[in-house]
Design a protein around this motif. Structure first.
Motif, mmCIF file in Angstrom:
data_model
loop_
_atom_site.group_PDB
_atom_site.id
_atom_site.type_symbol
_atom_site.label_atom_id
_atom_site.label_comp_id
_atom_site.label_asym_id
_atom_site.label_seq_id
_atom_site.Cartn_x
_atom_site.Cartn_y
_atom_site.Cartn_z
ATOM 1 N N ARG A 1 44.657 40.787 -22.932
ATOM 2 C CA ARG A 1 43.990 40.706 -21.636
ATOM 3 C C ARG A 1 44.431 41.846 -20.732
ATOM 4 N N ILE A 2 45.704 42.188 -20.785
ATOM 5 C CA ILE A 2 46.204 43.302 -19.972
ATOM 6 C C ILE A 2 45.543 44.607 -20.400
ATOM 7 N N TYR B 1 41.897 44.585 -19.159
ATOM 8 C CA TYR B 1 41.784 44.839 -17.727
ATOM 9 C C TYR B 1 42.105 46.297 -17.400
ATOM 10 N N LEU C 1 39.034 48.320 -18.394
ATOM 11 C CA LEU C 1 37.947 48.107 -17.433
ATOM 12 C C LEU C 1 38.249 48.786 -16.096
ATOM 13 N N SER C 2 39.513 48.746 -15.689
ATOM 14 C CA SER C 2 39.896 49.412 -14.435
ATOM 15 C C SER C 2 39.715 50.921 -14.541
#
Length: 273
Positions: free
Chosen positions: A7-8, A11, A14-15
């Protein structure tokens, strides 16, 4: 633990994508507050040393933005109204009515989507000249009152409406136009909202046609008027960015107001009801 690590990473990716998407806009905003010397400095600077409003004052004084805004909004308004009316009626006929040559006409219409829009510029311009509409606000929107894409999009929504609604309406004494107006149109409001926003964006960013058909400064749109900031030998980039920010604010406002309808219409465009 493994899921949290994934998940990290997701993210972070995506960031990074979001930053790469927003970075050009941030660069344009900050460049609008720079001096010309600072905007061409090597290595480039990201944050202006002194935030200047001079570029905005020069652009607002140089160009009649009130006329640009009025012409642009009138063009967008008329294009949206006519496209929603004409495309929805054509889409309803192709989706719900049976008449000779329906499929041939529809596929011929779709063939227009494969033709580049530039091939229609000269015929459209000659038509405007013969109608004595060249260099007028009417010439900005008249060739755009119908869209093959809009017809295709709305046709798919009409096809997803159950036939039982038509049959019930006919039993109640409705004709085809009443079924279209009072039953089908309310059911495809997300598609109409999406088409309206897509049409507005397309009309807003159109540069070539307004430059060809209109020559007077007070008859230009925001896109064609601001193109005059691009010099033949020298371009003052901070003024270009300042003019671009002034021009893009209405479309940003339009998106934030109607983003729910836009996302809803695009998300459901391929769903059969």
């Amino acid at each position: 633990m493994k899921r949290g690590r994934e998940r990290i990473i997701l993210y972070a990716a995506l960031s990074l994508c979001a930053f790469l998407t927003v970075f050009p806009f941030l660069w344009a905003v900050l460049t609008a507050f720079k001096s010309y010397e600072e905007s061409i400095r090597i290595p480039p600077t990201f944050i202006p040393e002194n935030f200047r409003l001079e570029n905005f004052r020069i652009v607002l004084k140089k160009f009649p933005f009130s006329a640009f805004y009025a012409n642009t909004f009138l063009m967008i308004l008329f294009v949206i109204i006519f496209q929603l009316c004409l495309c929805s009626m054509a889409a309803y006929a192709f989706a719900r009515l049976h008449f000779p040559g329906r499929e041939l006409i529809f596929w011929s219409l779709l063939a227009l989507l494969m033709a580049p829009g530039q091939i229609f510029l000269i015929p459209n311009y000659e038509t405007m000249v013969k109608l004595h509409l060249a260099d007028t606000v009417t010439a900005l929107w008249l060739p755009k009152v119908f869209s093959a894409f809009g017809t295709y999009l709305l046709r798919e929504f009409f096809r997803g409406i159950p036939r039982s609604l038509d049959e019930a309406a006919i039993l109640d004494g409705c004709n085809y136009f009443q079924i279209y107006l009072w039953i089908h149109l309310p059911l495809i409001r997300p598609a109409l909202s999406s088409l309206a926003i897509l049409t507005a964006i397309s009309a807003f960013k159109d540069l070539m046609w307004p430059l060809i058909v209109n020559n007077s400064m007070d008859k230009m749109t925001l896109s064609s008027g601001l193109s005059m900031l691009i010099g033949e030998h020298t371009t003052i980039y901070p003024q270009v960015m300042a003019g671009g920010l002034i021009a893009v604010l209405p479309m940003l406002l339009l998106f934030f107001i109607f983003q729910r309808q836009f996302i809803e219409g695009i998300a459901t465009a391929g769903i059969k009801q």
